[in-house]
Design an enzyme around this catalytic site. Structure first.
Site, mmCIF file in Angstrom:
data_model
loop_
_atom_site.group_PDB
_atom_site.id
_atom_site.type_symbol
_atom_site.label_atom_id
_atom_site.label_comp_id
_atom_site.label_asym_id
_atom_site.label_seq_id
_atom_site.Cartn_x
_atom_site.Cartn_y
_atom_site.Cartn_z
ATOM 1 N N VAL A 1 -7.103 76.083 -45.306
ATOM 2 C CA VAL A 1 -5.807 75.761 -45.887
ATOM 3 C C VAL A 1 -5.532 74.267 -45.840
ATOM 4 O O VAL A 1 -5.051 73.675 -46.812
ATOM 5 C CB VAL A 1 -4.683 76.544 -45.169
ATOM 6 C CG1 VAL A 1 -3.308 76.011 -45.558
ATOM 7 C CG2 VAL A 1 -4.783 78.033 -45.485
ATOM 8 N N GLU A 2 -5.835 73.651 -44.709
ATOM 9 C CA GLU A 2 -5.460 72.249 -44.507
ATOM 10 C C GLU A 2 -6.319 71.268 -45.307
ATOM 11 O O GLU A 2 -5.800 70.279 -45.826
ATOM 12 C CB GLU A 2 -5.533 71.895 -43.020
ATOM 13 C CG GLU A 2 -4.462 72.554 -42.168
ATOM 14 C CD GLU A 2 -3.072 72.054 -42.476
ATOM 15 O OE1 GLU A 2 -2.945 70.951 -43.050
ATOM 16 O OE2 GLU A 2 -2.098 72.770 -42.165
ATOM 17 N N SER A 3 -7.614 71.507 -45.384
ATOM 18 C CA SER A 3 -8.475 70.487 -46.015
ATOM 19 C C SER A 3 -9.621 71.076 -46.829
ATOM 20 O O SER A 3 -10.566 70.366 -47.137
ATOM 21 C CB SER A 3 -9.053 69.558 -44.941
ATOM 22 O OG SER A 3 -9.945 70.251 -44.085
ATOM 23 N N TYR B 1 3.407 79.499 -45.114
ATOM 24 C CA TYR B 1 2.182 78.904 -44.581
ATOM 25 C C TYR B 1 1.516 79.868 -43.591
ATOM 26 O O TYR B 1 0.306 80.126 -43.675
ATOM 27 C CB TYR B 1 2.500 77.581 -43.890
ATOM 28 C CG TYR B 1 1.304 76.954 -43.214
ATOM 29 C CD1 TYR B 1 0.466 76.094 -43.900
ATOM 30 C CD2 TYR B 1 1.017 77.227 -41.880
ATOM 31 C CE1 TYR B 1 -0.637 75.522 -43.283
ATOM 32 C CE2 TYR B 1 -0.082 76.657 -41.252
ATOM 33 C CZ TYR B 1 -0.904 75.808 -41.958
ATOM 34 O OH TYR B 1 -2.006 75.253 -41.342
#
Length: 335
Positions: free
Chosen positions: A130-132, A316
């Protein structure tokens, strides 16, 4: 099942900074950030409190740029989208397959992190996904520009970001990197796990024992640091995360405010049906999401709240949970 639940409201990661304020700001005057009195005061404080070199700080801020696109992104975060659109960003076949490949390539390290901190490999993998996008998109904003813009030209969160700016400069000194050269997200988050500076300083670990914590391209450190973060924020080993709920006929879903911590018994009294494995005295929270066909309801348990400390949004946390589920299912199917 877990008998406790808490939403820890800690501003830890870039994604947590979802404040749609529409605040009007003005670009800094000619001469860059160095010309701003608030920046001069900040430099004075860094010199007095932390022993920084004044000349180097003046040079750093003289070359820092205001970025309107950063302010625009702060005012229009992805978390303002309805769930059916937000979910489509992260729950894709490509991201799921990428997670399976990542898990396969780092299985030993993920297993070691789970043993040390109790966080399942699928959750750690999903966070990175999700983040990167598994390290493929770490952000291309100069972190100094992001933090200067948000510290001195974004009033709704200026105090928070000024603290992060302090943490960033301390981190740069500790990690021996040039603060003018590092890039990250529009909110100043860095590396594959998208840690902001305070999280980097508090939670990053040297998981491969090479004497430093590198969250850009050292996968053992990245994996270990995410797991350590979750453990420090209360992750319960083998604890449950979230279960689906359904309003009974004639129930009034609006009688329970989504996100408010209540007992499972109270949620059942309000007319929601969900797993009877959850004890009545368990502390839970109702999650209401906007699906394609109307409202979706879930019962969030303790570990869901821990995921929310990474980003203060139920969207999220649900995206991380569902991506982790999809990755685990596909990985086990491949075995």
């Amino acid at each position: 099942m877990n008998n406790s639940f808490r939403f820890l409201r800690r501003a830890s990661f870039a994604g947590a900074l979802m404040f749609a304020t529409g605040a009007a700001v003005a670009a800094p005057p000619k001469g860059g950030y160095l010309a701003k009195p608030a920046v001069q005061q900040f430099i004075d404080q860094m010199v007095a409190d932390h022993g920084f070199d004044r000349t180097k700080l003046k040079s750093l801020f003289a070359n820092a740029d205001y970025r309107q696109s950063i302010v625009d992104s702060m005012n229009r975060p992805a978390e303002s989208l309805p769930w059916y659109r937000y979910r489509g960003i992260f729950l894709t076949a490509k991201r799921t397959t990428g997670g399976v490949d990542f898990w396969r390539g780092h299985a030993k390290t993920l297993a070691r992190a789970e043993k040390a901190y109790g966080v399942p490999p699928a959750i750690v993998t999903a966070i990175i996904g999700v983040e990167s996008y598994y390290g493929g998109n770490k952000g291309d904003y100069p972190v100094i520009d992001a933090l200067a813009t948000l510290s001195f030209d974004y009033p709704p969160r200026a105090d928070f970001f000024r603290r992060e700016l302090t943490q960033y400069l301390l981190l740069a000194r500790e990690q021996h990197f040039d603060p003018a050269e590092v890039t990250g997200s529009y909110a100043g988050a860095m590396g594959a796990p998208q840690f902001i500076a305070s999280s980097y300083r508090h939670y990053a670990v040297d998981f491969d024992g090479d004497g430093k914590s590198n969250l850009w391209n050292d996968w053992p450190d990245i994996i270990g640091s995410i797991a350590h973060y979750f453990a420090r924020n209360g992750w319960q080993r083998n604890g449950d995360i979230v279960v689906p709920a359904k309003p009974k006929a004639g129930a009034s879903p609006t009688s329970i405010k989504p996100g408010k911590t209540v007992t499972a018994a109270k949620l059942r009294e309000a007319g929601f049906a969900f797993s009877d494995k959850i004890d009545g005295d368990s502390r839970v929270a109702l999650v209401a999401l906007e699906g394609n066909d109307g409202k979706q309801y879930w019962v969030a348990l303790h570990n869901f709240g821990v995921i929310e400390t990474y980003n203060h949004s139920p969207l999220y946390a649900m995206a991380v949970y569902q991506l982790a589920q999809a990755i685990a299912q596909e990985r086990h199917a491949d075995k």
